[in-house]
Design a protein around this motif. Structure first.
Motif, PDB file in Angstrom:
ATOM      1  N   THR A 226       0.828  -1.204   0.000  1.00 30.75           N
ATOM      2  CA  THR A 226       0.000   0.000   0.000  1.00 30.75           C
ATOM      3  C   THR A 226       0.862   1.255   0.000  1.00 30.75           C
ATOM      4  O   THR A 226       1.796   1.382   0.777  1.00 30.75           O
ATOM      5  CB  THR A 226      -0.923   0.020   1.235  1.00 30.75           C
ATOM      6  OG1 THR A 226      -1.717  -1.166   1.232  1.00 30.75           O
ATOM      7  CG2 THR A 226      -1.837   1.230   1.217  1.00 30.75           C
TER       8      THR A 226
ATOM      9  N   SER B  24      -4.623   6.353  -2.285  1.00 32.69           N
ATOM     10  CA  SER B  24      -3.808   5.175  -2.044  1.00 32.69           C
ATOM     11  C   SER B  24      -3.743   4.300  -3.282  1.00 32.69           C
ATOM     12  O   SER B  24      -4.641   4.317  -4.123  1.00 32.69           O
ATOM     13  CB  SER B  24      -4.368   4.363  -0.867  1.00 32.69           C
ATOM     14  OG  SER B  24      -5.578   3.757  -1.239  1.00 32.69           O
TER      15      SER B  24
ATOM     16  N   SER C 264      -7.394  -0.304  -1.256  1.00 34.74           N
ATOM     17  CA  SER C 264      -6.947  -0.192   0.135  1.00 34.74           C
ATOM     18  C   SER C 264      -7.204   1.202   0.712  1.00 34.74           C
ATOM     19  O   SER C 264      -6.771   1.493   1.830  1.00 34.74           O
ATOM     20  CB  SER C 264      -5.463  -0.538   0.233  1.00 34.74           C
ATOM     21  OG  SER C 264      -4.705   0.422  -0.472  1.00 34.74           O
TER      22      SER C 264
ATOM     23  N   ALA D 195      -6.594   2.454   4.579  1.00 30.95           N
ATOM     24  CA  ALA D 195      -5.552   3.453   4.827  1.00 30.95           C
ATOM     25  C   ALA D 195      -6.125   4.665   5.556  1.00 30.95           C
ATOM     26  O   ALA D 195      -5.513   5.180   6.504  1.00 30.95           O
ATOM     27  CB  ALA D 195      -4.911   3.873   3.515  1.00 30.95           C
TER      28      ALA D 195
END
Length: 108
Positions: free
Chosen positions: A30, A52, A57, A61
């Motif tokens: 990530t 991201s 993700s 995040a």
């Protein structure tokens, strides 16, 4: 945006970016970055937009950063050295995805 507000937004963007890099550990796959910061006219609030990779993700995040929001706010306050630093809020930046979608529509 007036010049002072632009400068403040840039300072916040830099500070948040440094904090993300040094203080938060994201999964190896990530990558999280600050895409923009919008500061209110009275400079009491600032909305920090994150993106991201991979995009899937993004919510994870954002949740990770929100868990450290108090520490992030403190780091930005200290770095700015102002008596009243803007209160930070966090959001996912949907603009890159929207631009990509519009680009696909235009090409059709």
């Amino acid at each position: 945006m007036p010049r002072r507000t632009d400068q403040l937004a840039q300072e916040i963007r830099d500070d948040v970016g440094k904090f993300l890099k040094s203080e938060i550990e994201f999964p190896a796959d990530t990558f999280v970055t600050v895409t923009r910061v919008e500061v209110s006219k009275n400079r009491r609030a600032a909305k920090v937009y994150l993106s991201s990779l991979p995009e899937t993700s993004g919510l994870r995040a954002l949740k990770t950063v929100r868990q450290r929001l108090y520490a992030l706010q403190g780091a930005v306050n200290e770095s700015l050295g102002r008596r009243h630093a803007p209160r930070l809020t966090l959001a996912l930046d949907r603009m890159p995805r929207e631009l990509e979608r519009l680009d696909r529509l235009v090409r059709q």
